[in-house]
Every structure is written in structure tokens, then in C-alpha cells.
Write a protein that holds these residues in place. Structure first.
Motif, PDB file in Angstrom:
ATOM      1  N   VAL A  61       6.563  21.292  58.358  1.00  0.00           N
ATOM      2  CA  VAL A  61       5.786  22.654  58.946  1.00  0.00           C
ATOM      3  C   VAL A  61       5.815  22.048  60.732  1.00  0.00           C
ATOM      4  CG1 VAL A  61       3.700  23.334  59.488  1.00  0.00           C
ATOM      5  CG2 VAL A  61       3.967  22.832  57.786  1.00  0.00           C
ATOM      6  N   LEU A  62       6.229  20.517  61.222  1.00  0.00           N
ATOM      7  CA  LEU A  62       6.009  20.080  62.583  1.00  0.00           C
ATOM      8  C   LEU A  62       7.670  20.269  63.198  1.00  0.00           C
ATOM      9  CD1 LEU A  62       3.350  18.096  62.513  1.00  0.00           C
ATOM     10  CD2 LEU A  62       3.670  20.313  63.145  1.00  0.00           C
ATOM     11  N   GLY A  63       8.434  19.830  61.929  1.00  0.00           N
ATOM     12  CA  GLY A  63       9.977  20.144  62.217  1.00  0.00           C
ATOM     13  C   GLY A  63      10.135  19.102  63.033  1.00  0.00           C
ATOM     14  N   ARG A  64       9.382  18.230  62.718  1.00  0.00           N
ATOM     15  CA  ARG A  64       9.658  16.220  62.780  1.00  0.00           C
ATOM     16  C   ARG A  64       8.727  15.172  62.305  1.00  0.00           C
ATOM     17  NH1 ARG A  64       5.241  15.117  66.459  1.00  0.00           N
ATOM     18  NH2 ARG A  64       4.800  17.113  67.530  1.00  0.00           N
ATOM     19  N   GLY A  65       9.488  14.251  62.719  1.00  0.00           N
ATOM     20  CA  GLY A  65       8.649  13.542  61.941  1.00  0.00           C
ATOM     21  C   GLY A  65       7.291  13.563  62.161  1.00  0.00           C
ATOM     22  N   LEU A  80      -0.254  22.759  61.195  1.00  0.00           N
ATOM     23  CA  LEU A  80      -0.535  22.474  59.883  1.00  0.00           C
ATOM     24  C   LEU A  80      -1.687  22.911  59.438  1.00  0.00           C
ATOM     25  CD1 LEU A  80      -0.604  18.232  59.695  1.00  0.00           C
ATOM     26  CD2 LEU A  80       0.981  19.792  59.913  1.00  0.00           C
ATOM     27  N   VAL A  81      -2.958  23.421  59.733  1.00  0.00           N
ATOM     28  CA  VAL A  81      -4.012  24.353  59.287  1.00  0.00           C
ATOM     29  C   VAL A  81      -3.880  25.744  59.147  1.00  0.00           C
ATOM     30  CG1 VAL A  81      -6.313  25.156  59.701  1.00  0.00           C
ATOM     31  CG2 VAL A  81      -6.141  22.976  60.052  1.00  0.00           C
ATOM     32  N   ALA A  82      -2.526  26.099  60.427  1.00  0.00           N
ATOM     33  CA  ALA A  82      -2.419  27.420  59.600  1.00  0.00           C
ATOM     34  C   ALA A  82      -1.372  27.832  59.118  1.00  0.00           C
ATOM     35  CB  ALA A  82      -1.650  27.563  61.516  1.00  0.00           C
ATOM     36  N   ALA A  83      -0.077  26.654  58.509  1.00  0.00           N
ATOM     37  CA  ALA A  83       0.798  26.728  57.853  1.00  0.00           C
ATOM     38  C   ALA A  83      -0.150  26.495  56.504  1.00  0.00           C
ATOM     39  CB  ALA A  83       1.797  26.062  57.800  1.00  0.00           C
ATOM     40  N   ASP A  84      -1.120  26.017  56.514  1.00  0.00           N
ATOM     41  CA  ASP A  84      -1.571  26.267  54.970  1.00  0.00           C
ATOM     42  C   ASP A  84      -2.142  27.555  54.630  1.00  0.00           C
ATOM     43  OD1 ASP A  84      -2.952  24.251  52.385  1.00  0.00           O
ATOM     44  OD2 ASP A  84      -4.619  25.083  54.049  1.00  0.00           O
ATOM     45  N   GLU A  85      -3.461  28.049  55.703  1.00  0.00           N
ATOM     46  CA  GLU A  85      -3.757  29.372  55.708  1.00  0.00           C
ATOM     47  C   GLU A  85      -3.096  30.355  55.015  1.00  0.00           C
ATOM     48  OE1 GLU A  85      -7.129  28.481  58.719  1.00  0.00           O
ATOM     49  OE2 GLU A  85      -5.197  30.219  59.037  1.00  0.00           O
ATOM     50  N   LEU A  86      -1.508  30.215  55.205  1.00  0.00           N
ATOM     51  CA  LEU A  86      -0.565  30.835  54.868  1.00  0.00           C
ATOM     52  C   LEU A  86       0.408  30.970  54.185  1.00  0.00           C
ATOM     53  CD1 LEU A  86       1.119  32.016  58.361  1.00  0.00           C
ATOM     54  CD2 LEU A  86       0.330  33.451  57.358  1.00  0.00           C
TER      55      LEU A  86
END
Length: 303
Positions: A61-65, A80-86
Motif C-alpha cells: 500500500v505504501l509503495g516502500r518498506g 493503510l486505513v483507507a486501503a483497508d476500507e476499499l
């Protein structure tokens, strides 16, 4: 006098390399949601999402470590929260995948090299054990470990010696001295070669407790001379003398050769040489009794 200064440099995080199209929208939404102060409920929500989704998902999600939720910004947490919601499930960044593949390849290479090294050490140890006078077993030190794991020691079942009089007690590592106050704590026997350098060195030198010591360099040189048939016993004016006829001497009767009485008698006491009973002539035609190697002397010379 120089003073030591410690300088801490804060490196910026690597640029994100996302592999999905909604990254910019998620980032913009997270920046908007991070403007109000971060409350306890928000932090618990971010922690729950990162724990439930896992480190790889957060990295994607973040595109990096992803170093952990406590080491990222509030913007990253809201992403992370927004990606989880989607309910997004993006792939890992290509760079991270390649790095992991390189690490895995390196690990496999190192494992292969370690296996080859171990097999070589086992083969060398097998040859060394086969020529040893007693059956040696290998035991690990159970108290101390090094950077490469436990040190493995070679242990004899009975007392053996090396060198002139170096004793190696039964049931102890070959590297241990008999009077050691705190003996090594050794475990059960293992099917691995020893990695103690001193044990390996002594394993090639040990002999039975009642076996004679190996010849010194000087004794080896004299044994070779005797083997070549140049050492004779002469009787000169009722005096018995043993000479190395390959070298002249400036001492009395030096034309007969260099005097080696004491050295030859020492070899005779060890059972390595004997004097021929019959007379024979040297290369210069002087008659005397030639010295010869015994079977034990031949073995000592070849050993």
C-alpha cells in the motif's frame, strides 16, 4: 588531544514505488484525514489494520518498506486505513520483489557453499580419523558458543599423547590441558567434524600412551643418513666411534667422518636402528660395521 564527535544523519525515506493506480487518490485522502489531531481511537484503528493485514500488505500500500505502525507518519497510517476500507490488495513494489529474490538467491548460494564446505570437512575428518591410533568422537561445547555456533571438539576414549610428552586425558577435548581447573562442558557425540582448530591440529599428532614419540627434525635427518648406508662404527686404537662418513671433520680421526655416537645411540635405544654384525667397506674403502634401520625406524622415517 582529539575529541570524538558523533554526528547523526537522518536520511529521507525512499521514494514510494507503488504498483497500483489508486495510490495518489489514497495519498490525497490520507493527507486530508491527517489534518486534525491524531486521537487514541485513530491510533488503535491504524494499529489494528496493520496487525490484521500484515507487513507485506502495508508495504504494498505504501509503495516502500513498512518499518512498523509506530515508525510511520500519520499520513501513512491513514493510507493503510483507507486501503483497508476499499479492500485493496495491491502487489508489492517491483524493487522490493527483486531485492527479496536477490536475498533468497544469495541465501541459497550460501547454503550450497556451506553444504559443500561441510562435506569437504567431513571427508577430511574421515581421513584423519582413519589414520588415528584411537577412535575419536566429536562433542559440542554446551556452555559457550561463538559467532558460528557451538565449538565442536575431538575427544579420545583413552589417554593419548602427542609431541614429546603432551598428555590428552580420555573423555576430554584434545585441546584441553590435563590440569585445567574448569574442564569444557561437552554434550553427546554428534555426527559432524570438529571445528576447534587446536583439536584438529592435535588429532594429526596423537599416538597411543605407550607409543614412542615421533622423531625430531634432527633425528629424521640422521635416519635418512643411516638409510643411505653412510653411518659406520669403527674401531680405532681400541676406541669405538660412530661416524657419518658423508662428511669430514677437523676433530681427531676426522678423515673417517663426523662423529655421531650420542645421536645414534639414542636412536638405538628407541629401537629404530641397529648395527650390522658383519664388516663392510665405506665408499673410501675403510672397513667397519654399517648401521641399518629397523622396521620401527623405517616406519618412524616414513611417518
Amino acid at each position: 588531544m582529539y575529541r570524538r564527535h558523533v554526528v547523526t544523519i537522518l536520511l529521507p525515506p525512499p521514494e514510494p514505488e507503488p504498483e497500483y493506480e489508486l495510490y495518489q487518490e489514497l495519498r490525497h485522502d490520507a493527507e486530508l484525514r491527517s489534518r486534525p489531531p491524531l486521537g487514541p481511537d485513530d491510533l488503535r484503528r491504524m494499529t489494528e489494520v496493520s496487525a490484521r493485514r500484515g507487513r507485506d500488505w502495508c508495504t504494498a500500500v505504501l509503495g516502500r518498506g513498512f518499518p512498523g505502525i509506530d515508525r510511520v507518519s500519520s499520513v501513512d497510517g491513514w493510507m493503510l486505513v483507507a486501503a483497508d476500507e476499499l479492500n485493496l490488495d495491491p502487489p508489492l513494489p517491483r524493487r522490493i520483489v527483486e531485492e527479496r529474490e536477490a536475498v533468497e538467491q544469495r541465501r541459497k548460494t550460501e547454503a550450497t557453499l556451506a553444504a559443500v564446505k561441510l562435506e569437504t570437512e567431513k571427508r577430511q575428518w574421515g581421513l584423519l580419523v582413519g589414520s588415528a591410533p584411537v577412535t575419536l568422537t566429536v562433542h559440542e561445547n554446551t556452555r559457550h558458543t561463538g559467532p558460528n555456533g557451538s565449538t565442536r571438539h575431538a575427544v579420545p576414549p583413552v589417554d593419548v599423547v602427542s609431541g614429546k610428552a603432551r598428555k590428552h586425558p580420555a573423555g576430554r577435548g584434545l585441546c584441553e590441558t590435563p590440569g585445567r581447573a574448569d574442564p569444557l562442558h561437552l554434550g553427546d557425540a554428534v555426527d559432524l567434524p570438529p571445528n576447534c582448530v587446536r583439536c584438529l591440529d592435535y588429532a594429526a599428532k596423537i599416538r597411543a600412551a605407550d607409543a614412542p614419540a615421533p622423531p625430531t627434525d634432527a633425528e629424521v635427518a640422521l635416519l635418512r643418513l643411516i638409510s643411505s648406508g653412510v653411518v659406520f662404527t669403527f674401531s680405532v686404537r681400541a676406541t669405538i666411534t660412530i661416524r657419518d662418513t658423508s662428511q669430514r671433520s677437523r676433530a681427531a680421526w676426522g678423515h673417517l667422518g663426523r662423529k655421531v655416537d650420542v645421536a645414534v645411540r639414542k636412536l638405538e635405544k628407541k629401537g629404530w636402528v641397529l648395527q650390522a654384525p658383519e664388516y663392510s667397506a665405506t665408499q673410501k674403502g675403510v672397513r667397519g660395521h654399517c648401521w641399518r634401520l629397523t622396521e620401527a625406524g623405517t616406519a618412524a622415517l616414513e611417518g
